[in-house]
Write an enzyme that holds these catalytic residues in place. Structure first.
Site, mmCIF file in Angstrom:
data_model
loop_
_atom_site.group_PDB
_atom_site.id
_atom_site.type_symbol
_atom_site.label_atom_id
_atom_site.label_comp_id
_atom_site.label_asym_id
_atom_site.label_seq_id
_atom_site.Cartn_x
_atom_site.Cartn_y
_atom_site.Cartn_z
ATOM 1 N N CYS A 131 -8.490 48.315 -23.125
ATOM 2 C CA CYS A 131 -9.434 49.422 -23.241
ATOM 3 C C CYS A 131 -9.414 50.328 -22.004
ATOM 4 O O CYS A 131 -8.373 50.854 -21.632
ATOM 5 C CB CYS A 131 -10.820 48.843 -23.547
ATOM 6 N N LYS A 182 -9.970 41.109 -18.571
ATOM 7 C CA LYS A 182 -10.334 42.500 -18.301
ATOM 8 C C LYS A 182 -10.954 42.633 -16.912
ATOM 9 O O LYS A 182 -11.922 41.945 -16.577
ATOM 10 C CB LYS A 182 -11.316 42.976 -19.374
ATOM 11 N N GLU A 231 -8.610 44.357 -29.283
ATOM 12 C CA GLU A 231 -9.510 43.783 -28.283
ATOM 13 C C GLU A 231 -10.493 42.796 -28.917
ATOM 14 O O GLU A 231 -11.146 43.110 -29.906
ATOM 15 C CB GLU A 231 -10.276 44.915 -27.595
#
Length: 317
Positions: A165, A131, A44
């Site tokens: 995540c 995201k 990430e």
């Protein structure tokens, strides 16, 4: 084609200084590809580094904190943008070798930042995944993505997609990605601690795909070094020096098979994890579980995914 050689580059990013980070990523990816990798994954926000001060520095989330503001300015100044020429070496590497590279970055759109896990693929534009929900303190840095960047890359060996995540705890996001039929899924994490490994293995089992759980290695000194590369800032430096721990992200990258078993596990240091996957395991696993097919109930449950880009402003006559 049932055999696929994959690699995770578990390395310490160069925080803030994204141009230097791109050169580092090209070097790491080129070495992994030379060693046989057809798909290379990074963790990430490898380009720019994970904003660890939000979790680790006392007072970082306080209103008008001078150090936090200085670091945000540096992220904006260095972030990648659409059609960023600095990213051309990654694209050229894919074009040259036929490999696919998944890598995280801070992306600037107008005056806001997104957490983008980009997929570079040979002869095609970059595939973005922004995201959907920044986690907890991350909302001080990143905007929320939209459904326009939920997708997969279709390669000759199958398809590959990304989630970032805590998106792996969004059931409907998982369902949408399973519907796209991933052969390989890149789960991008700042570090792969126990709960994140569980989520990655669950995703592999649920989606009947291989999962590359890619983490970073990051130290307090890395933050200070990246800050210096960007010209330094006394307020930002004071905030970073207030962090108590020296080791902040510990790697732990792993690769999980469609039956949730771990086929490769990295340690806590920098390393490149290589594995040859047998993609035939995917179809074998579908005999007992296909969550998007014979294990679904479309007569009971229905999911609608809005793939329109949400820019917030419509300029029209």
């Amino acid at each position: 084609m049932t055999k696929l050689h994959v690699a995770i580059c578990q390395a310490a990013p160069i925080p803030l200084a994204i141009e230097d980070g791109i050169a580092q990523a090209v070097e790491l990816a080129r070495k992994a590809i030379a060693d046989g990798a057809q798909l290379v994954a990074f963790g990430e926000t490898f380009l720019g580094g994970y904003p660890l001060w939000l979790d680790e520095a006392p007072g970082a989330a306080l209103w008008d904190h001078p150090g936090t503001k200085a670091l945000h300015r540096l992220l904006l100044e260095n972030a990648v943008v659409r059609n960023d020429e600095r990213l051309l070496p990654l694209q050229e590497l894919c074009d040259e070798t036929g490999a696919v590279i998944s890598i995280g970055a801070h992306e600037r759109v107008r005056r806001s930042l997104f957490n983008n896990q980009m997929t570079f693929r040979p002869g095609q534009p970059v595939l973005d995944h922004r995201k959907l929900v920044p986690t907890h303190g991350e909302r001080l840095v990143w905007m929320r993505g939209d459904g326009s960047t939920l997708g997969v890359h279709q390669a000759e060996w199958g398809s590959v997609g990304n989630l970032i995540c805590w998106e792996h705890w969004m059931p409907l996001a998982r369902a949408a990605m399973h519907n796209l039929g991933e052969s390989v899924h890149v789960a991008a994490w700042p570090t792969v601690r126990e709960q994140y490994a569980i989520a990655s293995r669950h995703y592999a089992m649920e989606g009947r795909c291989f999962v590359l759980a890619a983490g970073l290695v990051q130290h307090k000194d890395d933050l200070l070094g990246g800050l210096e590369r960007c010209g330094g800032d006394p307020e930002a430096e004071a905030l970073i020096r207030a962090i108590e721990s020296d080791v902040l992200n510990r790697g732990g990258s792993m690769i999980a098979a469609p039956d949730a078993r771990v086929v490769a596990q990295a340690g806590e240091g920098e390393e490149t994890l290589h594995v040859e996957l047998d993609l035939a395991e995917i179809d074998e696993g579908l005999a007992s579980l296909d969550t998007d097919g014979h294990y679904s109930r479309p007569d009971v449950f229905e999911l609608t995914v809005d793939t329109r880009a949400k820019d917030g402003v419509d300029w029209s006559d």
